[in-house]
Design an enzyme around this catalytic site. Structure first.
Site, mmCIF file in Angstrom:
data_model
loop_
_atom_site.group_PDB
_atom_site.id
_atom_site.type_symbol
_atom_site.label_atom_id
_atom_site.label_comp_id
_atom_site.label_asym_id
_atom_site.label_seq_id
_atom_site.Cartn_x
_atom_site.Cartn_y
_atom_site.Cartn_z
ATOM 1 N N PRO A 126 -49.679 25.630 -18.095
ATOM 2 C CA PRO A 126 -50.276 24.618 -18.966
ATOM 3 C C PRO A 126 -49.342 23.422 -19.208
ATOM 4 O O PRO A 126 -49.795 22.283 -19.257
ATOM 5 C CB PRO A 126 -50.540 25.372 -20.271
ATOM 6 N N GLY A 186 -42.488 26.181 0.157
ATOM 7 C CA GLY A 186 -42.796 26.460 1.568
ATOM 8 C C GLY A 186 -44.273 26.791 1.751
ATOM 9 O O GLY A 186 -44.906 26.377 2.728
ATOM 10 N N ARG A 196 -82.911 2.938 5.732
ATOM 11 C CA ARG A 196 -83.454 2.232 4.553
ATOM 12 C C ARG A 196 -83.525 0.725 4.816
ATOM 13 O O ARG A 196 -82.558 0.113 5.280
ATOM 14 C CB ARG A 196 -82.575 2.495 3.335
ATOM 15 N N GLU A 247 -51.827 20.446 -5.068
ATOM 16 C CA GLU A 247 -50.897 20.494 -3.922
ATOM 17 C C GLU A 247 -50.002 19.255 -3.889
ATOM 18 O O GLU A 247 -49.721 18.710 -2.827
ATOM 19 C CB GLU A 247 -51.672 20.585 -2.598
HETATM 20 C C1 LIG Z 1 -59.334 22.294 -9.261
HETATM 21 C C2 LIG Z 1 -57.870 22.579 -9.252
HETATM 22 C C3 LIG Z 1 -57.374 23.721 -8.620
HETATM 23 C C4 LIG Z 1 -56.019 24.026 -8.660
HETATM 24 N N1 LIG Z 1 -55.555 25.185 -8.066
HETATM 25 C C5 LIG Z 1 -54.257 25.552 -8.244
HETATM 26 C C6 LIG Z 1 -53.792 26.829 -7.767
HETATM 27 O O1 LIG Z 1 -54.536 27.583 -7.121
HETATM 28 N N2 LIG Z 1 -52.514 27.198 -8.043
HETATM 29 C C7 LIG Z 1 -51.646 26.390 -8.741
HETATM 30 O O2 LIG Z 1 -50.506 26.795 -8.964
HETATM 31 N N3 LIG Z 1 -52.061 25.174 -9.200
HETATM 32 C C8 LIG Z 1 -53.335 24.742 -8.976
HETATM 33 N N4 LIG Z 1 -53.778 23.526 -9.447
HETATM 34 C C9 LIG Z 1 -52.875 22.725 -10.264
HETATM 35 C C10 LIG Z 1 -52.326 21.475 -9.553
HETATM 36 O O3 LIG Z 1 -51.445 21.834 -8.528
HETATM 37 C C11 LIG Z 1 -51.671 20.601 -10.644
HETATM 38 O O4 LIG Z 1 -52.719 20.075 -11.433
HETATM 39 C C12 LIG Z 1 -50.829 19.472 -10.059
HETATM 40 O O5 LIG Z 1 -49.638 19.976 -9.515
HETATM 41 C C13 LIG Z 1 -50.478 18.410 -11.114
HETATM 42 O O6 LIG Z 1 -49.974 18.988 -12.270
HETATM 43 P P1 LIG Z 1 -50.585 18.592 -13.705
HETATM 44 O O7 LIG Z 1 -52.051 18.651 -13.640
HETATM 45 O O8 LIG Z 1 -49.877 19.407 -14.706
HETATM 46 O O9 LIG Z 1 -50.213 17.065 -13.895
HETATM 47 P P2 LIG Z 1 -48.823 16.469 -14.417
HETATM 48 O O10 LIG Z 1 -47.692 17.040 -13.656
HETATM 49 O O11 LIG Z 1 -48.783 16.524 -15.896
HETATM 50 O O12 LIG Z 1 -48.986 14.948 -13.963
HETATM 51 C C14 LIG Z 1 -49.856 14.035 -14.633
HETATM 52 C C15 LIG Z 1 -49.703 12.652 -13.967
HETATM 53 O O13 LIG Z 1 -48.337 12.226 -14.074
HETATM 54 C C16 LIG Z 1 -47.817 11.943 -12.781
HETATM 55 N N5 LIG Z 1 -46.408 12.319 -12.709
HETATM 56 C C17 LIG Z 1 -45.835 13.524 -12.989
HETATM 57 N N6 LIG Z 1 -44.512 13.469 -12.771
HETATM 58 C C18 LIG Z 1 -44.244 12.221 -12.330
HETATM 59 C C19 LIG Z 1 -43.056 11.542 -11.918
HETATM 60 N N7 LIG Z 1 -41.868 12.151 -11.877
HETATM 61 N N8 LIG Z 1 -43.147 10.249 -11.551
HETATM 62 C C20 LIG Z 1 -44.346 9.615 -11.559
HETATM 63 N N9 LIG Z 1 -45.511 10.193 -11.924
HETATM 64 C C21 LIG Z 1 -45.450 11.474 -12.286
HETATM 65 C C22 LIG Z 1 -48.660 12.798 -11.830
HETATM 66 O O14 LIG Z 1 -48.623 12.269 -10.515
HETATM 67 C C23 LIG Z 1 -50.022 12.690 -12.476
HETATM 68 O O15 LIG Z 1 -50.620 11.468 -12.108
HETATM 69 C C24 LIG Z 1 -55.125 23.160 -9.348
HETATM 70 C C25 LIG Z 1 -55.617 21.980 -9.933
HETATM 71 C C26 LIG Z 1 -56.967 21.687 -9.887
HETATM 72 C C27 LIG Z 1 -57.459 20.423 -10.532
#
Ligand SMILES: Cc1cc2nc3c(=O)[nH]c(=O)nc-3n(C[C@H](O)[C@H](O)[C@H](O)COP(=O)(O)OP(=O)(O)OC[C@H]3O[C@@H](n4cnc5c(N)ncnc54)[C@H](O)[C@@H]3O)c2cc1C
Length: 386
Positions: free
Chosen positions: A136, A239, A270, A365
Site C-alpha cells: 500500500p 529479474g 461510416r 511493471e
Molecule cells: C491493475 C494492476 C495490477 C497490478 N498487479 C501487480 C502485481 O501483480 N504485483 C505487484 O507487485 N504489483 C502490481 N501492481 C502494482 C504496480 O506495479 C504499481 O502500481 C506500480 O509499481 C506503481 O506503484 P504505485 O501505484 O504505488 O505508484 P507510486 O510509486 O506511488 O507512484 C505514483 C506516481 O509517482 C511517480 N513517481 C514515483 N517515484 C518517482 C520518482 N522517483 N521520480 C519521478 N516520479 C516518480 C510514478 O511514476 C507515478 O506516476 C498492479 C497495479 C495495477 C494498477
C-alpha cells in the site's frame, strides 16, 4: 496479415513463430472476443477456466523449459502476448503474471522441490500463481518494502500487506517478497496457509477483466523450505519484472492493433458529408501517423525479442521498449477512439476498453517515469531516483 504491418515485419518471423501466433489468435477469436465485453462490464473474469484452457495450449510459462513448459522462443512468447492483448490486457495479464512472474520466480530461484511441487501444475493451469511485490505504501520504490520475514527456529514468519496483486484471489501460491535481516528474500506461500487473507479490489475503471487483490500476511508461519533459495536481494524480483516487461512490450502492440483495425473498419464503413470517414485527409493523417508508430513499435519488440533469444537483452533495453510501446499504444487507442466518434465510448466497440486497460499497463511493471529514470541513468551515469 494485418494491413497495419506496412513494413512486412511479419516476413522476419519463422514458420514456427507464425504458427504459434495463429493458434493464439484463433483461441482469442473463439474464447475471448465473444465474451470479453461482458466480463469487462461485470468486472469478473473466469480466470480458473481460462488458465486451464491456456495451459492446455502450452501458453503458461511457455518460454520456460522443463516441468511441462513449452520451451518456446522469447519472440514466440511475445507474439502470444500480442495476440492475447489484442483480446484484452487483463487476459494477457493473467498469462504474464502466471508465466513471467510467478512461474519464472520459482523456475529461476526455487529449490528442486518447489519446482516439482508447483511448476507442472502451473504450466497446466491447474494451479494459479501471483506475485506480491507492491505494498500500500511502497510501489515504485520496492526497496523500502515494509513486509518482514523473521526467523523463528527453522521456520519463517511473514508479516505485512501486498497491494494491487493480479490473480490474488484465485491463486494457489503467491511469490511474496519480504525484508529479512539479510536483505530482501522471496517465498513461495501456499494461499491456504493460516494467516493469509485476500481482499478483492473491486470498482477498477481499468483491467476490469482481470482479478486484482490485496494480500494480508498476519504472522504467516512457513517452513524453511518455503524460501526461494536462489533469490538474494532486490535484484531477484527485478529479474522477474524484466521477464514480464518484455511480454508487455509486445502485448501493448496487440491492444493498439485491435484499436487500429476497429478504427479502419469503422472509418471505411461510416459515411458523413457524403463520403466515408476514411476518405477525409484528416482521418488518413491520423491512420498514417498511428500506423507508423505501430510499425516502429513492432520492429522494436522484434529486436528486443531477438536479443532475449540470444541471451543479450539488458534491463535498460526492456525499459526502452516498455516506455515506448505502452505510451504509443495508449496514444493510438485514444486517437482511434476519436475516429469512432460517440461510438468510441461505447462498450459495443473495444477501443475505450483497450484505452482504459492501457492506463494500468502504463503504471504496472514500472511506471513510464520509472523507465525514463532507468534510461536517464543509463545515459548520464547519474541516478535521479531519489
Ligand atoms: C491493475 C494492476 C495490477 C497490478 N498487479 C501487480 C502485481 O501483480 N504485483 C505487484 O507487485 N504489483 C502490481 N501492481 C502494482 C504496480 O506495479 C504499481 O502500481 C506500480 O509499481 C506503481 O506503484 P504505485 O501505484 O504505488 O505508484 P507510486 O510509486 O506511488 O507512484 C505514483 C506516481 O509517482 C511517480 N513517481 C514515483 N517515484 C518517482 C520518482 N522517483 N521520480 C519521478 N516520479 C516518480 C510514478 O511514476 C507515478 O506516476 C498492479 C497495479 C495495477 C494498477
Amino acid at each position: 496479415m494485418s494491413p497495419f504491418d506496412l513494413l512486412d515485419v511479419d516476413s522476419s518471423l519463422s514458420a514456427e513463430e507464425r504458427q504459434i501466433r495463429g493458434v493464439v489468435r484463433q483461441l482469442v477469436d473463439d474464447r475471448v472476443r465473444p465474451n470479453v465485453a461482458g466480463w469487462y462490464e461485470e468486472g469478473r473474469v473466469p480466470a480458473r477456466e481460462l488458465a486451464r484452457e491456456f495451459g492446455k495450449l502450452g501458453l503458461l510459462g511457455m518460454h520456460l523449459t522443463g516441468y511441462g513448459c513449452a520451451g518456446a522462443s522469447a519472440v514466440a512468447y511475445g507474439l502470444a502476448c500480442l495476440e492475447l492483448e489484442a483480446g484484452d490486457s487483463g487476459v494477457r495479464s493473467l498469462v504474464s503474471v502466471q508465466g513471467s512472474l510467478a512461474m519464472y520466480a520459482i523456475w529461476r530461484y526455487g529449490s528442486a522441490e518447489q519446482k516439482q511441487r508447483w511448476l507442472p501444475a502451473m504450466a497446466l493451469g491447474e494451479a494459479i500463481g501471483c506475485f506480491g511485490l507492491t505494498e500500500p505504501d511502497h510501489g515504485s520504490d520496492p526497496a523500502s518494502m515494509a513486509t518482514r520475514a523473521r526467523r523463528d527456529g527453522d521456520d519463517w514468519v511473514l508479516h505485512g500487506t501486498k497491494m494491487w496483486i493480479t490473480n490474488a484471489s484465485v491463486a494457489d501460491v503467491a511469490v511474496i517478497w519480504a525484508r529479512t535481516d539479510e536483505g530482501v528474500r522471496g517465498f513461495a506461500v501456499p494461499m491456504d496457509t493460516p494467516g493469509v487473507t485476500v481482499r478483492e479490489i473491486r470498482h477498477k475503471m481499468s483491467l476490469r477483466a482481470s482479478v486484482t487483490g490485496e494480500i494480508s500476511l498476519d504472522d504467516v508461519r512457513l517452513p524453511a523450505a518455503a524460501r526461494l533459495p536462489e533469490a538474494v536481494g532486490l535484484k531477484a524480483p527485478l529479474g522477474c519484472l524484466t521477464e514480464a516487461r518484455h511480454g508487455i512490450v509486445w502485448g501493448a502492440l496487440g491492444a493498439a492493433r485491435d484499436c487500429l483495425e476497429t478504427a479502419l473498419d469503422y472509418a471505411t464503413g461510416r459515411t458523413q458529408f457524403g463520403r466515408p470517414l476514411a476518405a477525409f485527409q484528416l482521418t488518413q493523417a491520423k491512420l498514417a501517423d498511428m500506423a507508423v508508430e505501430w510499425n516502429k513499435g513492432y520492429l522494436l519488440a522484434l529486436h528486443l525479442g531477438r536479443l532475449a533469444d540470444a541471451r543479450r537483452l539488458r534491463p535498460h533495453q526492456v525499459s526502452v521498449g516498455k516506455l515506448n510501446n505502452v505510451r504509443e499504444a495508449l496514444a493510438i487507442a485514444r486517437k482511434c477512439r476519436t475516429i469512432l466518434g460517440a461510438n468510441g465510448v461505447s462498450g459495443d466497440y473495444p477501443v475505450m476498453r483497450h484505452a482504459n486497460n492501457l492506463e494500468s499497463v502504463l503504471t504496472y511493471e514500472g511506471t513510464s517515469e520509472i523507465h525514463q529514470l532507468v534510461i536517464g541513468q543509463r545515459l548520464t551515469g547519474l541516478s535521479a531516483f531519489s
